[in-house]
Design a protein around this motif. Structure first.
Motif, PDB file in Angstrom:
ATOM      1  N   GLU A  78      45.013  66.406  38.453  1.00  0.00           N
ATOM      2  CA  GLU A  78      46.418  66.274  38.878  1.00  0.00           C
ATOM      3  C   GLU A  78      46.547  65.153  39.907  1.00  0.00           C
ATOM      4  O   GLU A  78      47.433  64.302  39.830  1.00  0.00           O
ATOM      5  N   THR A  79      45.643  65.167  40.892  1.00  0.00           N
ATOM      6  CA  THR A  79      45.684  64.137  41.934  1.00  0.00           C
ATOM      7  C   THR A  79      45.407  62.760  41.352  1.00  0.00           C
ATOM      8  O   THR A  79      46.108  61.790  41.658  1.00  0.00           O
ATOM      9  N   ILE A  80      44.390  62.687  40.522  1.00  0.00           N
ATOM     10  CA  ILE A  80      43.978  61.379  39.991  1.00  0.00           C
ATOM     11  C   ILE A  80      45.080  60.769  39.129  1.00  0.00           C
ATOM     12  O   ILE A  80      45.442  59.597  39.287  1.00  0.00           O
ATOM     13  N   VAL A  81      45.651  61.566  38.252  1.00  0.00           N
ATOM     14  CA  VAL A  81      46.725  61.061  37.385  1.00  0.00           C
ATOM     15  C   VAL A  81      47.925  60.612  38.232  1.00  0.00           C
ATOM     16  O   VAL A  81      48.482  59.526  38.026  1.00  0.00           O
ATOM     17  N   ALA A  82      48.294  61.445  39.211  1.00  0.00           N
ATOM     18  CA  ALA A  82      49.461  61.111  40.037  1.00  0.00           C
ATOM     19  C   ALA A  82      49.201  59.828  40.821  1.00  0.00           C
ATOM     20  O   ALA A  82      50.066  58.957  40.919  1.00  0.00           O
ATOM     21  N   ARG A  83      47.991  59.699  41.364  1.00  0.00           N
ATOM     22  CA  ARG A  83      47.686  58.480  42.131  1.00  0.00           C
ATOM     23  C   ARG A  83      47.749  57.241  41.244  1.00  0.00           C
ATOM     24  O   ARG A  83      48.300  56.213  41.633  1.00  0.00           O
TER      25      ARG A  83
END
Ligand code: CUV
Ligand code: SF4
Length: 626
Positions: A78-83
């Motif tokens: 979730e974090t990686i995609v959003a970043r």
């Protein structure tokens, strides 16, 4: 699947197919060959679950749940995609907004040191000033312009927490309230881009919700800031587009002429080159070398700027840039920034063509460097045209093959031109929408993408929507596609539904309107906002939708996001690298609708997409009681 990838499968356009065939025959590599060599593309990258933000990486998340679910630092999918998404938005916003800054600085130079760019459109200057609350009565254009420059540069530099002045002046109250309530009202264009980079660097923001919210804020800083500033200041300096004729496709190149293709984005360059191409001395020189004259044409967004303002022919959109050189008839391709393939230099090596790079921030190894400088614009433009002219004798006639394909196209639909055509107000258009003759309006934008059959989605989607009485407005490579396929002709209204056809006939306009380049997506926002104000509603209440059927660049990601942020359901014809996160995907395609009144909708099939957009428009009509 691509073993038999025929030219007809790569593009729907005959002229393009002909040049792909020529390239194949002559062993010249193009984007399609390089895509083929890339296959299969990395699945992690496609899902967006790969992180290279720090040197403990690259880290990747196993989408099937068997392998690692966290990066070394503990970041989730979730974090990686959003970043990754926020970084793409920031890059897109940077492209448009830095372009906008360059235009403002050109006007500043004009005021302070007198560049060869006088203020061409005083009416527009005053209109923009009035919107921003700058007094105009009894003041000289230069005084007004000075205030506007200050406000625009302030939007790039002010350090308070207030919304940027341009967004404040241009967006309606209801929309601004939504942004303020959600905390996404941009404070400073540069700052939101910088904060995007800060939040997404190693170990800072890890919550997909706050990350995506900041991405939205950054996109608004572009659409209602940087891009809007680019459009408005370009109109002031170069004139607001008026409805007029032009031509499009590779067939605009001329066998007996010195052909110069101007490719990129910033009209500060292209405006001067087309001027220099009309210089009698240089035309004489061209004749001395055996040419009949000089043929300066556009390509990609800078080509659209020229088509909009001067009716200059446009040789093609993004996927046609290499093919223009493959004709063997181009003496020089002049480039500045954005969407320019570095491979142009390699293609040019197979011919006599010179690639001339001109921007201090974009250098192409192997090109001729003639860096542009506003103060010496006329002189440099003449130097560039001279290089092209002097290159004419080097052309190998045996290698020349210019496809016949080209089409006439009506363009120049700035908001001002639309208003003028309608008699000064949007009323006739609004009445047609209320009465149901026109069901709604869809704004189509953006790129070509080598993964998508060139121009296919643009044309199929446009055709399907106009058949259903939906008026289309749009920009970018979509606009060039429509120009090439004859859609921008009043007679194309024959293909529209009865209602739209009758409106087009009464006004003498095509069923799809060319509003310009990518930064001119701001024109669409202004139009939607005007309509919302007239009807006393928010943009999100209107029967509108957006689409980027062949999206490619980070700029397209940013445009899509600010459409969503402006309250518009926005279709994407390519699956974006965000689907590796269930949460981010849900945020973008569902939750955003409840928060900002717009959301993304992903559908590679343009016919299916059209159906959903039509249903959406009908539901908006119902809610409005029309
Ligand atoms: Ni700025 S961004 S490929 S030229 S529209 Fe065309 Fe348009 Fe996309 Fe680029
Ligand atoms: Fe890996 Fe975290 Fe570094 Fe990204 S930031 S590369 S997930 S350790």
């Amino acid at each position: 699947m691509l073993k038999d990838w025929k030219p007809e499968d790569k593009s729907i356009d005959k002229a393009t197919q002909e040049m792909i065939r020529k390239a194949e025959k002559e062993g010249i590599e193009t984007a399609w060959d390089r895509l083929k060599a890339q296959l299969p593309q990395c699945g992690y990258g496609q899902l967006g679950v790969c992180c290279r933000i720090c040197m403990q990486g690259p880290c990747r998340i196993d989408p099937f749940g068997n392998g690692p679910q966290k990066g070394v630092c503990g970041a989730t999918a979730e974090t990686i995609v959003a970043r990754n998404l926020v970084r793409a938005i920031a890059a897109g916003a940077a492209g448009h907004s830095d372009h906008g800054r360059h235009v403002v600085l050109a006007l500043k130079e004009t005021l302070e040191h007198g560049t060869p760019y006088p203020i061409k459109d005083e009416k527009k200057l005053k209109d923009v000033a009035k919107k921003l609350g700058v007094p105009v009565e009894g003041r000289k254009a230069e005084e007004i312009a000075k205030d506007l420059v200050e406000i625009a540069l302030g939007d790039f530099s002010k350090q308070d927490e207030e919304i940027i002045k341009f967004a404040d002046a241009y967006a309606n109250k209801k929309r601004k309230e939504v942004w303020k309530k959600t905390g996404v009202a941009p404070r400073n264009i540069d700052r939101e881009i910088v904060e995007s980079m800060h939040r997404t660097t190693m170990g800072v923001d890890h919550d997909p919700l706050s990350l995506v919210a900041h991405g939205i804020k950054t996109s608004i800083a572009d659409g209602w800031g940087g891009s809007l500033i680019a459009t408005e200041f370009q109109d002031i300096l170069f004139g607001t587009p008026k409805i007029g004729k032009g031509e499009a496709n590779l067939g605009v190149l001329k066998e007996d002429y010195v052909n110069i293709v101007i490719h990129g984005h910033e009209p500060v360059l292209s405006e001067k080159i087309i001027e220099a191409a009309q210089d009698p001395e240089l035309i004489e020189l061209a004749k001395k070398y055996g040419a009949k004259g000089i043929n300066a044409v556009g390509m990609c967004c800078t080509g659209l700027e020229l088509l909009m303002r001067h009716g200059t022919p446009i040789a093609g959109n993004y996927l046609q840039q290499e093919l223009a050189i493959v004709t063997g008839a181009v003496e020089a391709m002049v480039v500045d920034v954005q969407c320019i393939m570095p491979s142009l230099v390699d293609v040019a090596r197979c011919f006599h063509t010179k690639i001339i790079d001109t921007s201090s921030l974009a250098t192409f190894p192997g090109a001729v460097h003639v860096k542009f400088d506003e103060m010496r614009a006329d002189e440099i433009a003449r130097e560039i045209v001279r290089i092209a002219v002097e290159n004419f004798p080097n052309r190998n006639k045996d290698k020349v093959q210019i496809p016949k394909g080209k089409s006439e196209a009506i363009g120049g639909f700035s908001v001002e031109a639309i208003l003028e055509a309608l008699g000064g107000t949007l009323k006739p258009l609004e009445e047609a929408i209320v009465s149901g003759k026109i069901r709604g309006v869809v704004g189509i934008v953006g790129c070509n993408n080598a993964k998508i059959r060139h121009n296919h989605n643009h044309i199929v989607l446009t055709d399907e929507l106009i058949k259903n009485d939906i008026l289309i407005i749009g920009t970018g490579c979509w606009a060039t596609a429509c120009a090439e396929h004859g859609i921008f002709l009043p007679e194309y209204a024959e293909k529209a539904g009865e209602g739209l056809k009758s409106v087009c006939k009464a006004l003498g306009i095509p069923p799809a309107l060319n509003m310009g380049s990518c930064v001119d997506c701001s024109r669409m926002l202004v139009l939607a906002d005007l309509m919302a104000r007239d009807l006393g509603v928010d943009i999100s209440d209107l029967p509108l939708a957006g689409s980027a059927p062949e999206a490619m660049t980070e700029k397209a990601v940013c445009i899509g996001t600010y459409f969503v942020a402006s309250g518009i359901l926005t279709h994407l014809g390519i699956v974006p690298p965000t689907v590796g996160s269930v949460e981010v995907t849900k945020l973008l395609t569902k939750d955003a609708m409840n928060i900002v009144g717009g959301a993304f909708y992903i559908e590679p099939d343009p016919i299916k997409a059209a159906k959903t957009l039509i249903d959406h428009i009908e539901s908006k009509r119902k809610a409005l009681g029309i």
